[in-house]
Scaffold this motif. Structure first.
Motif, PDB file in Angstrom:
ATOM      1  N   ASN A 219       0.816  -1.208   0.000  1.00 41.48           N
ATOM      2  CA  ASN A 219       0.000   0.000   0.000  1.00 41.48           C
ATOM      3  C   ASN A 219       0.853   1.263   0.000  1.00 41.48           C
ATOM      4  O   ASN A 219       1.918   1.318   0.606  1.00 41.48           O
ATOM      5  N   THR A 266      -9.514  -2.550   1.047  1.00 41.51           N
ATOM      6  CA  THR A 266      -8.079  -2.429   0.810  1.00 41.51           C
ATOM      7  C   THR A 266      -7.421  -1.371   1.679  1.00 41.51           C
ATOM      8  O   THR A 266      -6.197  -1.339   1.791  1.00 41.51           O
ATOM      9  N   GLN A 267      -8.188  -0.484   2.286  1.00 43.54           N
ATOM     10  CA  GLN A 267      -7.575   0.568   3.100  1.00 43.54           C
ATOM     11  C   GLN A 267      -7.114   0.023   4.447  1.00 43.54           C
ATOM     12  O   GLN A 267      -7.655  -0.944   4.982  1.00 43.54           O
ATOM     13  N   GLU A 295      -3.556   3.054   1.326  1.00 45.23           N
ATOM     14  CA  GLU A 295      -4.384   2.538   0.235  1.00 45.23           C
ATOM     15  C   GLU A 295      -3.504   2.137  -0.936  1.00 45.23           C
ATOM     16  O   GLU A 295      -2.286   2.300  -0.880  1.00 45.23           O
ATOM     17  N   GLN A 296      -4.118   1.620  -2.003  1.00 46.77           N
ATOM     18  CA  GLN A 296      -3.355   0.958  -3.067  1.00 46.77           C
ATOM     19  C   GLN A 296      -2.940   1.856  -4.213  1.00 46.77           C
ATOM     20  O   GLN A 296      -2.044   1.497  -4.980  1.00 46.77           O
ATOM     21  N   GLY A 404      -4.583  -5.156   0.245  1.00 42.29           N
ATOM     22  CA  GLY A 404      -4.013  -4.141   1.125  1.00 42.29           C
ATOM     23  C   GLY A 404      -3.113  -4.739   2.179  1.00 42.29           C
ATOM     24  O   GLY A 404      -3.094  -5.940   2.416  1.00 42.29           O
TER      25      GLY A 404
END
Length: 541
Positions: A219, A266-267, A295-296, A404
């Protein structure tokens, strides 16, 4: 007869001159590079003692981010002794530096690895039990003490071959300062440290020997501290006269946790209250909370950051306080270079894995068996032996979708110059990251052997970059036409943001005098374990 003898002598002289010229001609890719790589591997094996001393010494320094003074002085001292030119204090960071050495015009290859320790993770090496050397002190619970030793060994071996075989090019070593704070590499990029670099190899401790290309799933992240300003008052006599900055911190945290439910899976976001006021009977007029937003993608990291900013301002309005923010660090999402990774993986197959001794196997088993609460199912179960078989090259297809996770500010450099990360097996499988179990093996033969193995893979890949005329152009083509296709480097840093070099100053002023008593002395002891009087593996294992 005299004329014939003179002619033969003349021919011998000419032949000798031609042979000498050929022997000093620059090597090119295809001139038995396997033999050259074998020579490099033997050179690094000859430096195994240096690697062990470096791994153990840096473990004993155990300096957290921005406080790596002993570590940087030690590493740069070794490089300076070997002809590297040192520039200290790059990007205004006292413990950051570059070390460069040139052998004429040719590609510039950068080599880097992180050097910082983690707060509160002091651990006696070689012990499978949780035993802090100094309670509350920092420790290498991520294993960053092993990376730069591997890079130094690789660089010195390549340097020898460049001189011996007249290989042109330039080497630049650099340290990952304060990586655990994600706090320096974006500044290196902003200040142009990598502007003249053709390719960069990064190394990181792992449990296997591998590399990867494409979007790696690491990330991106922004580290930011929000500081609220209120008004003091007597907490019992006239609380209505005050405006609590701590209330604002609590409102922000509560609101963020409510919002968290409605954020993508994903966060990752987490915080600590870095200043909660002075004492209970004084309404705090100053309080701070420190957030990591992960994040990504560049865009989603910025969105999280802006959401946090909005919530902080709402918390200030709700409590009649004011708020300011300070960016403490940034990390871009990671993307490895495909041609470089494929070349490195061929070298990884050539190098192979370390030969683990029975003592290594016993110690790894003891660490896992005695710390079962530190192992979780998603990491593959409670016990996993030291790796003995190479895995396949990590690609977007073999990794599958990423959901993530952690960050590393190597991402910023990956979006500036073609870069890969080579992971090497210096730790026990399935230990928990950022935990003392990840420090237990980091000054043992497991760490030493893994670093030597990593050095070979790195060094061989540097040779490919220097000698293969197609590799750097292919790496740059992938970088410019695939990696940057539709995506550009877009950090949230502004020109006014500066490295947070004040971090960890206070705790190290308290801890360093105690820690000095435990520094490794290689002139007196063959290993750090010997200096500490530790059997390996512990008696009874």
């Amino acid at each position: 007869m005299i004329m014939k003898s003179a002619l033969l002598s003349k021919r011998k002289v000419i032949a000798a001159l031609v042979f000498a010229a050929m022997s000093q001609a620059p090597l090119s890719f295809g001139q038995d590079t396997d033999a050259l790589k074998d020579e490099l591997a033997a050179n690094i094996d000859g430096r195994a003692k240096l690697v062990q001393e470096m791994v153990d010494s840096i473990f004993s320094f155990a300096e957290p981010g921005f406080q790596e003074f002993e570590t940087s002085a030690y590493i740069t001292g070794i490089l300076a002794e070997n002809g590297f030119e040192i520039e200290m204090g790059i990007s205004g960071i006292p413990t950051a530096w570059t070390a460069t050495w040139s052998n004429g015009d040719g590609p510039t290859i950068a080599l880097g690895s992180d050097i910082d320790a983690l707060l509160g993770l002091s651990q006696l090496p070689g012990s499978p039990e949780i035993q802090p050397m100094i309670p509350g002190a920092p420790g290498h619970g991520e294993g960053h003490n092993s990376g730069m030793p591997a890079m130094v060994a690789a660089a010195l071996a390549v340097q020898d071959l460049m001189v011996e075989h007249d290989i042109p090019g330039k080497l630049m070593l650099w340290p990952g300062v304060a990586e655990e704070l994600l706090a320096t590499k974006a500044y290196f990029v902003r200040d142009g440290i990598f502007d003249d670099v053709d390719a960069n190899i990064f190394s990181h401790v792992g449990r296997d020997l591998n590399t990867s290309w494409g979007t790696t799933g690491g990330n991106g992240m922004v580290s930011v501290e929000y500081t609220f300003h209120g008004k003091t008052a007597h907490g019992a006599g006239a609380p209505w006269a005050g405006r609590s900055a701590l209330d604002a911190v609590e409102v922000m945290n509560y609101a963020w946790n409510m919002r968290r439910e409605h954020l993508p899976l994903t966060q990752r976001s987490h915080y600590i209250i870095s200043n909660g006021g002075g004492q209970p009977n004084i309404v705090p007029d100053l309080a701070s909370v420190w957030y990591y937003f992960r994040e990504q993608t560049f865009e989603s990291v910025r969105e999280l950051f802006e959401t946090g900013n909005t919530i902080s301002e709402a918390a200030a309005m709700a409590t009649e306080t004011t708020v300011e923010r300070r960016i403490l660090g940034y990390a871009a999402p990671q993307h490895g270079n495909k041609p470089m990774a494929e070349a490195a993986y061929e070298n990884i197959k050539k190098v192979g894995l370390p030969r683990w001794s029975e003592e290594d196997i016993q110690f790894a088993r003891a660490v896992q068996q005695r710390n079962t609460t530190s192992f979780v199912d998603y990491m593959g179960g409670a016990e996993s032996p030291l790796v003995t078989e190479l895995g396949e090259l990590s690609t977007p297809e073999t990794r599958g979708p990423a959901m993530g996770g952690g960050s590393d500010d190597i991402g910023d450099i990956m979006w500036t110059v073609p870069t890969i990360t080579i992971r090497y097996p210096s730790n026990v499988p399935n230990t928990t990251g950022h935990h003392v179990t990840s420090a237990m093996a980091m000054a043992t033969p497991i760490a030493h052997k893994g670093a030597v193995t990593g050095a070979k893979a790195v060094g061989m890949t540097v040779l490919d970059l220097l000698l293969d005329p197609t590799l750097i152009p292919s790496a740059k083509d992938y970088f410019e036409n695939v990696q940057l296709n539709g995506t550009s480097y877009a950090p949230v840093l502004s020109e006014s943001d500066m490295p947070a070099i004040d971090l960890n100053t206070e705790i190290m002023s308290q801890m360093r005098p105690q820690m000095r008593e435990y520094y490794y002395d290689p002139s007196r002891y063959d290993s750090y374990l010997e200096q500490l009087g530790i059997d390996y593996p512990p008696v009874g294992q």
